[in-house]
Write a protein that holds these residues in place. Structure first.
Motif, short mmCIF file in Angstrom:
data_model
loop_
_atom_site.label_atom_id
_atom_site.label_comp_id
_atom_site.label_asym_id
_atom_site.label_seq_id
_atom_site.Cartn_x
_atom_site.Cartn_y
_atom_site.Cartn_z
N LYS A 1 -52.65 18.03 29.90
CA LYS A 1 -54.05 17.56 29.86
C LYS A 1 -54.53 17.56 28.44
N ASN A 2 -53.48 16.67 27.56
CA ASN A 2 -53.81 16.36 26.26
C ASN A 2 -53.05 15.22 26.09
N TYR A 3 -53.33 14.55 24.74
CA TYR A 3 -52.64 13.32 24.35
C TYR A 3 -53.44 13.13 22.80
N VAL A 4 -52.32 12.94 22.12
CA VAL A 4 -52.28 12.86 20.62
C VAL A 4 -52.53 11.35 20.35
N LEU A 5 -53.81 10.98 19.72
CA LEU A 5 -54.32 9.70 19.51
C LEU A 5 -54.12 9.60 17.94
N ASP A 6 -53.19 8.75 17.50
CA ASP A 6 -52.87 8.84 16.01
C ASP A 6 -53.30 7.15 15.60
N ASN A 7 -52.74 7.08 14.18
CA ASN A 7 -53.19 5.96 13.46
C ASN A 7 -54.50 5.34 13.67
N LEU A 8 -55.42 6.51 13.75
CA LEU A 8 -56.97 5.96 13.60
C LEU A 8 -57.42 5.49 12.24
N ILE A 9 -58.67 4.89 12.14
CA ILE A 9 -59.00 4.18 10.97
C ILE A 9 -59.98 5.09 10.44
N SER B 1 -59.86 19.23 30.69
CA SER B 1 -59.73 20.27 31.60
C SER B 1 -60.24 19.42 33.21
N SER B 2 -59.34 19.80 34.06
CA SER B 2 -59.56 19.12 35.55
C SER B 2 -58.55 19.66 36.49
N THR B 3 -59.02 20.09 37.72
CA THR B 3 -57.99 20.65 38.78
C THR B 3 -58.42 19.99 39.95
N ASP B 4 -57.43 20.27 40.80
CA ASP B 4 -57.33 19.67 42.20
C ASP B 4 -57.51 20.76 43.13
N PRO B 5 -58.34 20.67 44.15
CA PRO B 5 -58.48 21.72 45.06
C PRO B 5 -57.27 21.97 46.06
N ASP B 6 -56.62 20.65 46.32
CA ASP B 6 -55.19 20.73 47.19
C ASP B 6 -54.27 21.12 46.55
N ALA B 7 -53.61 22.19 47.00
CA ALA B 7 -52.36 22.76 46.04
C ALA B 7 -51.23 21.79 46.05
N PRO C 1 -59.83 15.47 42.81
CA PRO C 1 -59.74 16.36 41.54
C PRO C 1 -61.39 16.27 41.11
N SER C 2 -61.52 17.55 40.38
CA SER C 2 -62.79 17.81 39.65
C SER C 2 -62.96 16.66 38.43
N VAL C 3 -64.21 16.63 38.32
CA VAL C 3 -64.42 15.69 37.10
C VAL C 3 -64.01 16.29 35.83
N PRO C 4 -63.09 15.45 35.10
CA PRO C 4 -62.67 15.89 33.87
C PRO C 4 -63.82 16.40 32.86
N ILE C 5 -63.33 17.49 32.19
CA ILE C 5 -64.38 17.95 31.12
C ILE C 5 -63.56 17.78 29.75
N LEU C 6 -64.23 16.89 28.88
CA LEU C 6 -63.54 16.72 27.61
C LEU C 6 -63.77 17.85 26.54
N LEU C 7 -62.70 18.44 26.27
CA LEU C 7 -62.70 19.80 25.28
C LEU C 7 -62.82 19.26 23.81
#
Length: 503
Positions: free
Chosen positions: A177-185, A142-148, A118-124
């Motif tokens: 391609k997302n994750y909610v990170l909560d309970n941060l300080i 974002s990240s993609t894989d060339p193999d269908a 897969p492609s190197v993930p780009i943090l948005l």
């Protein structure tokens, strides 16, 4: 004659042998090869697999269920081969001995030599080096894989570190391609990275980015919302910028901020009992104050407690008794016991500490009485007694010369403790004059005003209003005390919220 007979029989036998030999020489005996092709590991059938023999006989392709059949294969030894793009070719040796033939099963493995990583993930988001982030952040990349074929297998892992301690948070098997990170300080910088894995190639790591959570806000409003059967506390300012103060996995309600202590106290359910907890304004340093003597009463939602002005002590009810306790959980002291056995449900402590307002009721929540005692338990003044219907919502003004409370003027009483027409009253303790705030501000018909509190400067009252049907949304409003003339004086602060506190 006998010689002639023997000669004739010999001729017939010769002709029969010649006939049999010609029949065997002219016929070729064949068999059948049947089989199935599956994917190695999952045993899923593979279709359109090319099947052929060496020496060459014929070529066939597998059906949708992975099966194949080669008919009329001459008896003998063969190499049977299976080929499919994206898979490693495989073969088996077979011996077709009889006309019944032979059955085989092929297991084909992925040809990873043709698979790309897969492609190197780009943090948005959040953007690298961003600041003033909330305590709940939606990480996206974002990240993609060339193999269908790998798109469905592509999974991600996030790795999060912070500037406060050595704790590393990891979450894997993320399919989005997302994750909610909560309970941060508050005030802490977080460093994060995403790993992409197609389960075939070596996992691919993104660059490391960082963001900083905003500093602890000086929020003056606290209230509760409902999540399922639990209450959770929200901290907010008047502009509506808020954060979730307590998780909705535990039942927490009745928040009360004390600025001198720098703490928010609240009630929480612990193993079926109601206990007082405190935490800093950012929700950290959680501490259970009460232990051996919990907060008790006829209905846990109506129970209320009070801070001392300097934030050193807390006052709370337990059935027919009133206790005070130090904020660190020490110094539990009995302050007052009702003379009629009724339960103490609510209490409020005046700023100068000289007066305590109490609301008592019977086991059904009725026969309400509101009165004032001194710290020694002597009754100083009776505000409400002998009225039918529910009452509550005690709160002293800053000077301690006024008290607000609510009363259902319909006088309605039932087993569910439903109120039909609850009004807010402002009681002058010097003149003994009561003013109906709800009437002056034209409370909507069919609704209840509940849980009133003075603003920090006594210029306004904050409260909760809701329909008397018991199921409609509850919202928090405020009323300026100098414009009590029409409904326009009511300003909506927070929707789907109740039990307000404004310090």
């Amino acid at each position: 004659m006998k010689t002639l007979l023997y000669s004739l029989l010999g001729s017939l036998l010769f002709l029969f042998c010649i006939s049999c030999r010609e029949e065997l020489v002219g016929k070729v005996t064949t068999g059948t090869i049947t089989g199935k092709v599956v994917k190695k590991g999952s045993n899923a059938p593979l279709s359109n697999v090319k099947i052929y023999t060496s020496p060459t006989t014929q070529t066939v392709f597998t059906k949708t269920d992975g099966t194949f059949i080669l008919d009329n294969v001459p008896l003998g030894d063969y190499s049977l081969k299976a080929e499919l793009t994206g898979y490693l070719s495989t073969f088996q040796g077979v011996n077709v001995k009889t006309q019944d033939g032979i059955s085989v099963v092929f297991e084909m493995s992925d040809d990873n030599s043709l698979n790309s990583p897969p492609s190197v993930p780009i943090l948005l988001t959040p953007v690298d080096q961003s600041v003033d982030q909330p305590t709940s952040v939606n990480l996206t990349w974002s990240s993609t894989d060339p193999d269908a074929g790998d798109s469905l297998k592509l999974k991600f892992k996030i790795i999060v570190k912070n500037s406060l301690n050595n704790i590393v948070f990891e979450k894997d098997n993320i399919k989005t391609k997302n994750y909610v990170l909560d309970n941060l300080i508050f005030g802490v910088t977080y460093f994060w990275q995403v790993v992409a894995d197609d389960t075939v190639n070596t996992p691919v790591y993104s660059a490391i980015q960082q963001f900083k959570v905003s500093d602890t806000p000086n929020n003056r409003f606290h209230y509760v919302k409902k999540a399922g059967s639990n209450y959770y506390i929200v901290s907010s300012n008047e502009a509506g910028q808020n954060f979730q103060f307590t998780p909705n996995s535990v039942n927490s309600w009745r928040p009360k901020l004390n600025n001198d202590a720098g703490l928010v106290a609240f009630l929480r359910t612990v193993a079926g009992t109601t206990q007082i907890f405190t935490a800093k304004k950012d929700g950290s340093n959680l501490k259970q104050v009460t232990t051996t003597q919990p907060v008790l009463g006829y209905n846990y939602e109506d129970l209320d407690f009070s801070w001392s002005t300097n934030g050193s002590e807390l006052l709370y009810p337990s059935f027919n008794k009133l206790y005070k306790i130090n904020k660190d959980g020490s110094g539990l002291t009995l302050v007052y016991t009702t003379t009629d056995g009724n339960f103490i449900t609510e209490c409020d402590w005046s700023n100068d500490g000289s007066k305590i307002a109490l609301k008592t009721n019977d086991v059904n929540g009725y026969n309400a009485k509101i009165f004032i005692i001194d710290p020694l338990g002597n009754i100083l003044q009776t505000i409400l007694t002998g009225q039918t219907g529910a009452a509550g919502g005690l709160n002293f003004s800053i000077a301690g010369d006024k008290l607000i409370f609510t009363r259902d003027i319909s006088g309605y009483e039932n087993l569910n403790h439903r109120q039909l027409d609850s009004h807010i009253f402002l009681y002058n303790l010097t003149t003994n004059v009561s003013t109906d705030i709800s009437l002056l501000s034209e409370k909507p018909l069919g609704s209840n005003d509940l849980d009133p509190r003075f603003s920090p400067n006594d210029a306004e009252i904050i409260f909760m209003n809701t329909s008397n049907d018991g199921i409609s949304e509850k919202s928090i409003y405020k009323i300026p005390l100098n414009t009590l003339n029409n409904t326009s004086s009511r300003t909506l602060l927070f929707s789907a919220a109740e039990m307000p506190d404004w310090e």
